[in-house]
Design a protein around this motif. Structure first.
Motif, PDB file in Angstrom:
ATOM      1  N   PHE A 246       0.830  -1.204   0.000  1.00 30.59           N
ATOM      2  CA  PHE A 246       0.000   0.000   0.000  1.00 30.59           C
ATOM      3  C   PHE A 246       0.862   1.251   0.000  1.00 30.59           C
ATOM      4  N   ALA A 247       1.954   1.207   0.791  1.00 33.99           N
ATOM      5  CA  ALA A 247       2.873   2.352   0.782  1.00 33.99           C
ATOM      6  C   ALA A 247       3.499   2.528  -0.590  1.00 33.99           C
ATOM      7  N   GLY A 248       3.828   1.396  -1.247  1.00 30.98           N
ATOM      8  CA  GLY A 248       4.401   1.482  -2.582  1.00 30.98           C
ATOM      9  C   GLY A 248       3.419   2.016  -3.594  1.00 30.98           C
ATOM     10  N   ILE A 249       2.162   1.577  -3.511  1.00 32.19           N
ATOM     11  CA  ILE A 249       1.140   2.083  -4.437  1.00 32.19           C
ATOM     12  C   ILE A 249       0.927   3.573  -4.232  1.00 32.19           C
ATOM     13  N   LEU A 250       0.869   3.992  -2.975  1.00 26.70           N
ATOM     14  CA  LEU A 250       0.688   5.419  -2.690  1.00 26.70           C
ATOM     15  C   LEU A 250       1.871   6.226  -3.235  1.00 26.70           C
ATOM     16  N   SER A 251       3.079   5.735  -3.025  1.00 27.08           N
ATOM     17  CA  SER A 251       4.255   6.436  -3.549  1.00 27.08           C
ATOM     18  C   SER A 251       4.216   6.480  -5.071  1.00 27.08           C
ATOM     19  N   LEU A 252       3.746   5.397  -5.686  1.00 24.89           N
ATOM     20  CA  LEU A 252       3.643   5.358  -7.151  1.00 24.89           C
ATOM     21  C   LEU A 252       2.639   6.385  -7.653  1.00 24.89           C
ATOM     22  N   LEU A 253       1.485   6.464  -6.998  1.00 23.64           N
ATOM     23  CA  LEU A 253       0.462   7.433  -7.402  1.00 23.64           C
ATOM     24  C   LEU A 253       0.981   8.860  -7.255  1.00 23.64           C
ATOM     25  N   LEU A 254       1.645   9.133  -6.140  1.00 22.96           N
ATOM     26  CA  LEU A 254       2.150  10.488  -5.927  1.00 22.96           C
ATOM     27  C   LEU A 254       3.307  10.797  -6.867  1.00 22.96           C
ATOM     28  N   HIS A 255       4.102   9.780  -7.195  1.00 25.75           N
ATOM     29  CA  HIS A 255       5.230  10.000  -8.116  1.00 25.75           C
ATOM     30  C   HIS A 255       4.738  10.459  -9.483  1.00 25.75           C
ATOM     31  N   PHE A 256       3.692   9.801  -9.975  1.00 24.07           N
ATOM     32  CA  PHE A 256       3.152  10.156 -11.287  1.00 24.07           C
ATOM     33  C   PHE A 256       2.033  11.194 -11.203  1.00 24.07           C
ATOM     34  N   ARG A 257       1.741  11.652  -9.987  1.00 23.65           N
ATOM     35  CA  ARG A 257       0.707  12.661  -9.754  1.00 23.65           C
ATOM     36  C   ARG A 257      -0.659  12.172 -10.243  1.00 23.65           C
ATOM     37  N   TRP A 258      -0.924  10.898  -9.960  1.00 26.56           N
ATOM     38  CA  TRP A 258      -2.242  10.324 -10.253  1.00 26.56           C
ATOM     39  C   TRP A 258      -3.109  10.497  -9.006  1.00 26.56           C
ATOM     40  N   ILE A 259      -3.909  11.508  -8.992  1.00 26.01           N
ATOM     41  CA  ILE A 259      -4.709  11.789  -7.801  1.00 26.01           C
ATOM     42  C   ILE A 259      -6.190  11.487  -7.997  1.00 26.01           C
ATOM     43  N   TRP A 260      -6.560  11.015  -9.176  1.00 26.91           N
ATOM     44  CA  TRP A 260      -7.968  10.719  -9.473  1.00 26.91           C
ATOM     45  C   TRP A 260      -8.017   9.284  -9.985  1.00 26.91           C
ATOM     46  N   ILE A 261      -8.396   8.345  -9.110  1.00 23.26           N
ATOM     47  CA  ILE A 261      -8.295   6.935  -9.451  1.00 23.26           C
ATOM     48  C   ILE A 261      -9.613   6.235  -9.151  1.00 23.26           C
ATOM     49  N   GLY A 262      -9.778   5.097  -9.802  1.00 23.79           N
ATOM     50  CA  GLY A 262     -10.873   4.198  -9.474  1.00 23.79           C
ATOM     51  C   GLY A 262     -10.347   3.027  -8.668  1.00 23.79           C
ATOM     52  N   VAL A 263     -11.215   2.409  -7.877  1.00 24.16           N
ATOM     53  CA  VAL A 263     -10.811   1.311  -6.998  1.00 24.16           C
ATOM     54  C   VAL A 263     -11.785   0.148  -7.180  1.00 24.16           C
ATOM     55  N   ILE A 264     -11.210  -1.047  -7.329  1.00 29.00           N
ATOM     56  CA  ILE A 264     -11.995  -2.287  -7.384  1.00 29.00           C
ATOM     57  C   ILE A 264     -11.469  -3.203  -6.291  1.00 29.00           C
ATOM     58  N   VAL A 265     -12.362  -3.692  -5.428  1.00 34.28           N
ATOM     59  CA  VAL A 265     -11.966  -4.558  -4.318  1.00 34.28           C
ATOM     60  C   VAL A 265     -12.838  -5.799  -4.318  1.00 34.28           C
ATOM     61  N   MET A 266     -12.377  -6.801  -3.599  1.00 31.20           N
ATOM     62  CA  MET A 266     -13.184  -8.002  -3.428  1.00 31.20           C
ATOM     63  C   MET A 266     -14.317  -7.723  -2.447  1.00 31.20           C
ATOM     64  N   ASP A 267     -15.430  -8.359  -2.698  1.00 24.22           N
ATOM     65  CA  ASP A 267     -16.589  -8.193  -1.822  1.00 24.22           C
ATOM     66  C   ASP A 267     -16.505  -9.216  -0.690  1.00 24.22           C
ATOM     67  N   ASN A 268     -15.507  -9.008   0.189  1.00 25.98           N
ATOM     68  CA  ASN A 268     -15.332  -9.886   1.344  1.00 25.98           C
ATOM     69  C   ASN A 268     -14.761  -9.063   2.490  1.00 25.98           C
ATOM     70  N   ASP A 269     -14.418  -9.753   3.577  1.00 25.19           N
ATOM     71  CA  ASP A 269     -13.928  -9.039   4.761  1.00 25.19           C
ATOM     72  C   ASP A 269     -12.630  -8.299   4.484  1.00 25.19           C
ATOM     73  N   ASN A 270     -11.727  -8.937   3.738  1.00 24.63           N
ATOM     74  CA  ASN A 270     -10.465  -8.268   3.422  1.00 24.63           C
ATOM     75  C   ASN A 270     -10.694  -7.019   2.585  1.00 24.63           C
ATOM     76  N   GLY A 271     -11.598  -7.119   1.620  1.00 18.12           N
ATOM     77  CA  GLY A 271     -11.894  -5.951   0.801  1.00 18.12           C
ATOM     78  C   GLY A 271     -12.510  -4.831   1.609  1.00 18.12           C
ATOM     79  N   GLU A 272     -13.380  -5.183   2.552  1.00 10.59           N
ATOM     80  CA  GLU A 272     -14.002  -4.157   3.389  1.00 10.59           C
ATOM     81  C   GLU A 272     -12.977  -3.524   4.314  1.00 10.59           C
ATOM     82  N   GLN A 273     -12.066  -4.322   4.849  1.00 12.62           N
ATOM     83  CA  GLN A 273     -11.020  -3.748   5.691  1.00 12.62           C
ATOM     84  C   GLN A 273     -10.137  -2.793   4.885  1.00 12.62           C
ATOM     85  N   PHE A 274      -9.853  -3.152   3.646  1.00 19.00           N
ATOM     86  CA  PHE A 274      -9.064  -2.272   2.771  1.00 19.00           C
ATOM     87  C   PHE A 274      -9.776  -0.937   2.572  1.00 19.00           C
TER      88      PHE A 274
END
Length: 871
Positions: free
Chosen positions: A199-227
């Protein structure tokens, strides 16, 4: 509850079982579990995923229906997981330095991503081979040392609930299970990359490329909800906004697929219709198989939207996989995907091992199913009746399979399994060495073959270098210490698949240096024409403007408004404009601060030069007139109307012109107090002389009347008294001014936008206007007296000239006040200088030019006879 029911079922069927011995075999009324096994002194259990998923509607209380083709969703790529475990065991057994005098074996079962199958397989690992006898020793002792599995967190949790009873270590190669209060205390050794680092790497990647408007797809389970609840808020606090949040449903029966298709169609239209060019996927291992459906589920009439490219960012848990029926589907939409993977170097020997696989292997219970699914063929001896479709020859080449189906190169999941086997082997080696030392020292060990709970102590301290050259060790929480690779997916038009390493995430490095990325090595989706993708809700606000958040919209969606007067913004997307320092001023576009020029009336600029020139010119003229009058001091025209007043007036006018020079140049501590006080006193003397001249004329004519008492006032005493008394009053005002609040050098930062005005602060404005007011009062008195005496008969009567000169004087200084107040900076000084020059020149020219003309050009008129005749 599930474990309890399985145990009851086993005890009910095995009525003949005695402690440690079981003489019965359970026949399974449903599809048997596949198995891949190899014997050895130590057994490693594997609860791995072959990529075969059963319906989630199965339960322990209902018998499943007969197997139907649509019940199974097969992902052939998962077969590599089994090969990685078998390959690791083969290498260890061939290494005489690791586990000497012992062999390592394994039993692998497929979890089918199903709780019931997983519990069943785990119990089989704890039983004798071929018998289902949990908690009993049937025929032989089963030296189960550790279990590796599973791929998904829920499967790992199912395994752990049973292994925890026996204190047998479990090494997971998927993400850590989500724990709660009811299942607290279960221990895992995690071989997968730590998600917090991802997650820290993804955040650093987004900030590096200045991608501040993103879509998110998660699993419909407990792990996805915790995310969603814990990770996404962290992204928001770092400036990331979310265009959409979609959830992937778990794979299920074909009977439930219609609803999933509808959800998938809506998801596709939302993803492709969004202005966000970045889509982050947090899913399970099989999520990619679902995402590959998206291009075929669009409800939009305009199918051209399907070609729109996105940059997919995917966690290490999700591999590029396909279901069997997705064999020929186009995967171009995922070209250019960026994913994370546990760091490892490639193992060329593994390629050779994979290529050597043959479907004739007896101990491998998975290879035939894999072979048939991967190559779309059937083995003649595996069916009854006529064969439909292609016949499997066993000579098919694995390299002919597309990358989404199977890869000969080791994947991230396979490497985690490979590392897990080596970790267990090193721990067993350490444990055996410790036991040997204890035996040498005379200690007796009881049931040493069954005390594998001691392996935990050695596992946590394992540290070794793998054959790939990577250092493997665990931290105190049982998490493998490893970096992450940033991988770029390259999908060719012929559907061939390649991974290119384009970066590294080093958790041990400082946060601002943890992520390194090679932008030039990244291949983007063809829709971006190999240009750096941009993903923002609103185009950046350029310098000179600031953001204004739209009401009801995410904070990344805003309007750009120009900076107000006096403020700037020098960067893109600034939340607010700010004022420049006092020494600077905003540019025309309000995007930068420009240093202000220091402004004062200097001798180096045309205005200052011209004013100084006029001042000196009039001073020279005044001196010339004074010299002429001194030369002809005995002539009647000079003697008329008090010669001494004439000289005093000329000297005061000369000083008036010269005091102008005090106003030009940079204000200093000496010049500032002298400017106004010298000007006020000198001008007061000049006006007093004019008043005295006028009063002298009036008194002289009044004294000629018979019996007039004014005769005693005729003479120099009255004139001197008027000049001294009037001048002393002004001198007193100036002295009080200097004593209380004198003028001083100052800077004005704000009056003129582009300049710093260096000026003389008047100190007390009241005293300044008192000086001007008193001077105006004297001028008004002089003008009134001169106006009343303008018609008195006299050849050299100055009253008419004084009247006109005072009219000029009063007009100049009356217009001076509003003009002075409406100007700023050096132009205020210029206005005052101009008023001094004009008023002084008016007095000089109006009073003395007629006399100078007679003295120089008409000397015949400068005699007593002419004076008497005119009288």
């Amino acid at each position: 509850m599930a474990v309890f029911m399985v145990l009851l079922l086993a005890l009910f069927l095995c009525q003949a079982c005695q402690a440690y011995v079981v003489k019965c075999t359970i026949q399974y009324p449903h599809r048997p579990l596949h198995m891949y096994r190899q014997s050895g002194d130590y057994i490693i259990g594997g609860i791995l995923s072959h990529g075969t998923f059963f319906s989630s509607s199965e339960s322990f209380n209902e018998e499943p229906p007969p197997p139907l083709p649509e019940e199974l969703l097969v992902v052939p790529k998962g077969y590599q997981h089994f090969l990685a475990l078998a390959f690791a065991v083969k290498e260890i057994n061939e290494n005489p330095q690791l586990l000497p005098n012992h062999t390592l074996g394994f039993h692998i079962y497929d979890s089918y991503d199903n709780a019931k199958k997983t519990y069943h397989a785990t119990m089989l690992l704890l039983s004798a081979l071929g018998f289902f006898s949990p908690n009993y020793l049937c025929y032989i002792q089963n030296n189960l040392a550790a279990v590796i599995g599973g791929l998904d967190s829920e499967i790992s949790l199912h395994v752990a609930t049973i292994l925890h009873i026996y204190k047998i270590p479990q090494l997971t190669y998927g993400p850590a299970p989500l724990m709660n209060d009811k299942i607290h205390g279960l221990s895992f050794y995690q071989m997968a990359p730590q998600e917090r680092y991802q997650f820290a790497g993804i955040l650093s990647l987004l900030l590096h490329f200045r991608w501040i408007w993103i879509g998110v797809i998660v699993m419909d389970n407990d792990n996805g909800e915790q995310f969603v609840q814990t990770v996404l808020p962290l992204f928001s606090r770092s400036g990331i906004c979310f265009a959409f949040l979609e959830r992937i449903a778990k794979l299920s029966f074909a009977s439930e697929s219609y609803n999933n298709i509808q959800k998938g169609a809506k998801m596709h239209d939302k993803v492709m219709g969004s202005t966000a060019n970045i889509v982050m996927v947090y899913g399970e291992s099989y999520s990619m198989a679902f995402l590959r459906w998206l291009p075929y589920l669009s409800e939009l009439e305009d199918k051209t939207m399907n070609v729109k490219g996105k940059v997919w960012i995917i966690t290490a848990q999700t591999e590029f996989t396909s279901l069997v029926f997705q064999r020929n589907w186009d995967s171009g939409m995922f070209h250019g995907t960026i994913s994370f993977r546990i760091h490892f170097n490639d193992l060329p020997v593994f390629h050779q091992y994979v290529e050597s696989r043959n479907p004739s292997s007896i101990e491998d219970g998975f290879i035939k199913d894999f072979w048939q699914q991967a190559f779309d063929c059937v083995f003649p001896n595996s069916i009854i009746g006529n064969v439909e479709g292609n016949i499997c020859t066993g000579e098919e080449k694995l390299e002919s399979l597309p990358g989404a189906f199977f890869e000969k190169s080791m994947t991230g999941h396979s490497y985690s399994i490979y590392s897990a086997v080596y970790a267990v082997a090193h721990a067993l080696n350490m444990m055996s060495s410790a036991r040997l030392r204890r035996i040498v020292y005379g200690e007796r060990l009881k049931n040493q073959k069954r005390q594998f709970w001691q392996l935990h102590h050695f596992l946590i301290s394992v540290s070794y270098n793998s054959t790939a050259g990577d250092e493997i060790s665990f931290n105190q929480n049982g998490e493998v210490i490893s970096g992450l690779d940033v991988i770029n997916w390259i999908i060719s038009p012929n559907q061939s698949f390649h991974r290119v390493r384009v970066g590294r995430m080093n958790p041990q490095a400082p946060p601002d240096q943890a992520l390194t990325i090679d932008e030039d090595a990244i291949t983007w989706h063809s829709w971006f024409n190999q240009a750096h993708p941009i993903s923002v809700c609103t185009q950046s606000c350029q310098p000179g403007s600031s953001k204004k958040v739209k009401e009801g919209e995410p904070f990344c969606c805003y309007d750009c408004i120009p900076c107000p007067e006096g403020k700037i913004s020098n960067q893109e997307d600034m939340n607010d404009c700010y004022k420049c320092a006092d020494e600077d001023y905003p540019s025309k576009n309000r995007d930068l601060c420009i240093p202000k020029d220091i402004s004062f009336l200097s001798y180096e600029e045309p205005l200052g030069i011209n004013l100084a020139f006029f001042a000196l010119s009039f001073a020279f003229i005044t001196a010339l007139i004074l010299g002429t009058f001194l030369k002809h001091h005995d002539t009647p025209i000079v003697k008329a109307n008090n010669r001494n007043l004439t000289y005093t007036l000329l000297v005061s006018l000369l000083l008036c012109f010269l005091c102008v020079l005090l106003f030009i140049g940079q204000p200093e501590k000496v010049t500032c107090p002298l400017r106004q006080t010298a000007f006020g006193i000198i001008f007061s003397v000049a006006v007093s002389c004019v008043l005295a001249k006028t009063v002298t004329v009036v008194v002289a004519f009044m004294a000629t009347k018979p019996g007039s008492r004014m005769r005693k006032w005729v003479g120099k005493r009255l004139a001197n008294t008027i000049v001294l008394s009037c001048s002393l009053v002004q001198a007193g005002i100036c002295t009080l001014w200097l004593a209380t609040s004198p003028p001083f050098p100052d800077v004005d930062m704000h009056s003129v936008t582009e300049e710093i005005i260096v000026e003389c602060n008047e100190g007390s404005v009241t005293m300044f206007y008192s000086v001007l007011g008193y001077m105006g009062f004297l001028a008004f008195i002089s003008f009134t007296v001169a106006f009343l005496a303008r018609k008195l008969p006299d050849s050299f009567n100055e009253s008419k000239f004084i009247t006109f000169s005072m009219l000029v004087f009063c007009s100049v200084w009356l217009s001076f006040v509003p003009t002075y107040l409406s100007t700023k900076g050096k132009y205020m000084v210029a206005v005052e200088i101009f008023s001094i020059l004009v008023s002084s020149a008016g007095l000089l020219l109006c009073i003395f030019s007629p006399k100078y003309y007679i003295i120089v050009f008409r000397p015949e008129l400068n005699n007593r006879e002419q004076l008497i005749r005119r009288k």
